[in-house]
Design an enzyme around this catalytic site. Structure first.
Site, PDB file in Angstrom:
ATOM      1  N   TYR A   1     -16.643  26.907  61.558  1.00  0.00           N
ATOM      2  CA  TYR A   1     -15.369  27.138  61.982  1.00  0.00           C
ATOM      3  C   TYR A   1     -15.136  28.879  62.050  1.00  0.00           C
ATOM      4  CZ  TYR A   1     -14.368  22.412  60.019  1.00  0.00           C
ATOM      5  OH  TYR A   1     -14.404  20.995  59.945  1.00  0.00           O
TER       6      TYR A   1
ATOM      7  N   LYS B   1     -16.257  20.059  70.693  1.00  0.00           N
ATOM      8  CA  LYS B   1     -17.256  21.162  70.148  1.00  0.00           C
ATOM      9  C   LYS B   1     -18.251  21.370  71.051  1.00  0.00           C
ATOM     10  CE  LYS B   1     -15.676  19.719  65.573  1.00  0.00           C
ATOM     11  NZ  LYS B   1     -14.530  19.128  66.031  1.00  0.00           N
TER      12      LYS B   1
ATOM     13  N   HIS C   1      -9.479  24.370  63.852  1.00  0.00           N
ATOM     14  CA  HIS C   1     -10.697  23.444  64.103  1.00  0.00           C
ATOM     15  C   HIS C   1     -11.944  24.002  64.210  1.00  0.00           C
ATOM     16  CE1 HIS C   1      -8.117  19.982  64.289  1.00  0.00           C
ATOM     17  NE2 HIS C   1      -7.182  20.304  65.031  1.00  0.00           N
TER      18      HIS C   1
END
Length: 395
Positions: free
Chosen positions: A332, A371, A340
């Site tokens: 993070y 991601k 997020h």
């Protein structure tokens, strides 16, 4: 404190300080004191990852401690524990009774504030019932007038035909006798009036009979149906106010009785509103000592993961477990409550081969959860190396 090879934070101030100053989040695993039968929101203790505990101990931010258990409890310690638990139950029972008294007073104030709207609703209902009764009576009268008109038309035609026949017969008789004829229409009109008056009297008797059938409804209190007095509305308001006062007196009496029962009853330890302490009164006999069994990292894989974790932490990232997303860590750029994660860190040994299918699957998985897959390793010189993969599809 370390228990069964796991490091936990029990002090709330320490947990907040680790999050704000050290970027260490941890995982809450304890139940909330006032809401213990749920698992959506957990509390202390805060379970630390082995990498987090080792890093904090290495930075001299925490000290890993463990308790040395005292010998077996004696009867004196057992009696002390029972006495302290009973005192705790009594204190909580007093607080519980005080809280119930506040709720009772609040209910009484709310009930008295809502008395006036309830009375107005009753009055509206009574007025609505009165209007419905008037409307039904009006419809009944219109229907009877219509039937009466039809009956009159049929009766009038029959009388007219009879009188015309009689007039013609008399005319023939008088003409035969040579008498002068004088036509007088009042005779026919007088006959019609008499018949109409008779029909109206019969209809009025039927209407009176219908009204007598509804007389019991009109005599009910607080309805106001069929009441021709000038004080009908006043009586309705008086009945409504009386009913509201009686209901308020019943509520107060019921609550006072329940309050007396609460005061007289004993709150037991199995009451769900009572928290029974399970603390050991011999806690002051426990001795703290350094945790000799803490040996993380021990294996080569643990050392590799700790090196990557420490390097990412020193770069200013927040890290959490990435097992949910098929990786080792979630990286993070800020606090977990605000942002997020950007990367799913996957730790691999430097000599470990990777197939093309593994790279593609990891990239697609990271892209699916928004991601990037971050492949992490340590080269032969001990320097961390990172490779990022993102699935973009076929152009």
């Amino acid at each position: 404190f370390v228990s069964n090879g796991q490091a936990m934070i029990w002090n709330p101030n320490d947990a907040v300080r680790l999050r704000k100053e050290c970027r260490i989040i941890g995982t809450p695993i304890g139940a909330l004191p006032r809401n213990c039968k749920q698992n959506h929101c957990l509390g202390l203790p805060l379970l630390l990852m082995p990498e987090q505990a080792t890093l904090l101990a290495e930075k001299n931010l925490i000290r890993l401690r463990s308790y040395r258990m005292p010998p077996e409890a004696t009867q004196h310690h057992i009696d002390l524990f029972e006495r302290e638990r009973e005192e705790s139950i009594q204190r909580q029972a007093e607080l519980w009774h005080a809280d119930q008294g506040c709720k009772r007073q609040q209910y009484l104030s709310t009930s008295s504030a809502q008395t006036q709207p309830k009375l107005s609703k009753v009055q509206k209902k009574e007025l609505r019932m009165k209007k419905q009764a008037d409307k039904k009576q009006q419809k009944r009268m219109q229907r009877e007038q219509k039937e009466q008109a039809e009956t009159e038309s049929q009766t009038g035609s029959a009388v007219f035909s009879t009188e015309v026949t009689a007039s013609a017969h008399s005319l023939v008789t008088e003409v035969s006798k040579g008498v002068e004829i004088s036509t007088d229409a009042n005779t026919i009109d007088d006959g019609d009036a008499v018949l109409q008056q008779a029909d109206l009297s019969a209809d009025q008797q039927g209407l009176d009979a219908d009204l007598d059938c509804s007389e019991p409804v009109a005599k009910k209190p607080c309805l106001g149906v069929g009441d021709d007095s000038e004080h009908g509305e006043d009586e309705v308001e008086g009945c409504s106010e009386t009913a509201g006062e009686e209901a308020g007196e019943r509520d107060e009496q019921m609550l006072s009785q329940s309050g007396n029962e609460d005061k007289g009853s004993d709150v037991k330890s199995y009451n769900p509103t009572i928290q029974v302490t399970r603390a050991d009164p011999r806690a002051h006999l426990y001795s703290l000592e350094s945790c000799p069994e803490w040996e993380f990292p021990k294996t080569n894989q643990e050392k590799l993961k700790y090196t990557i974790f420490k390097d990412l932490w020193e770069k200013g990232y927040f890290l959490a477990s990435g097992a949910k997303f098929g990786g080792d860590y979630l990286v993070y750029p800020g606090d977990l409550a605000l942002v997020h994660s950007h990367y799913v860190a996957i730790v691999k040994a430097w000599e470990e081969p990777m197939s093309t299918l593994e790279v593609i699957s990891s990239g697609r998985l990271g892209t699916k959860v928004k991601k990037n897959a971050l492949f992490c390793s340590v080269d032969n010189d001990g320097r961390p190396v990172y490779y990022s993969a993102q699935w973009t599809g076929i152009v």
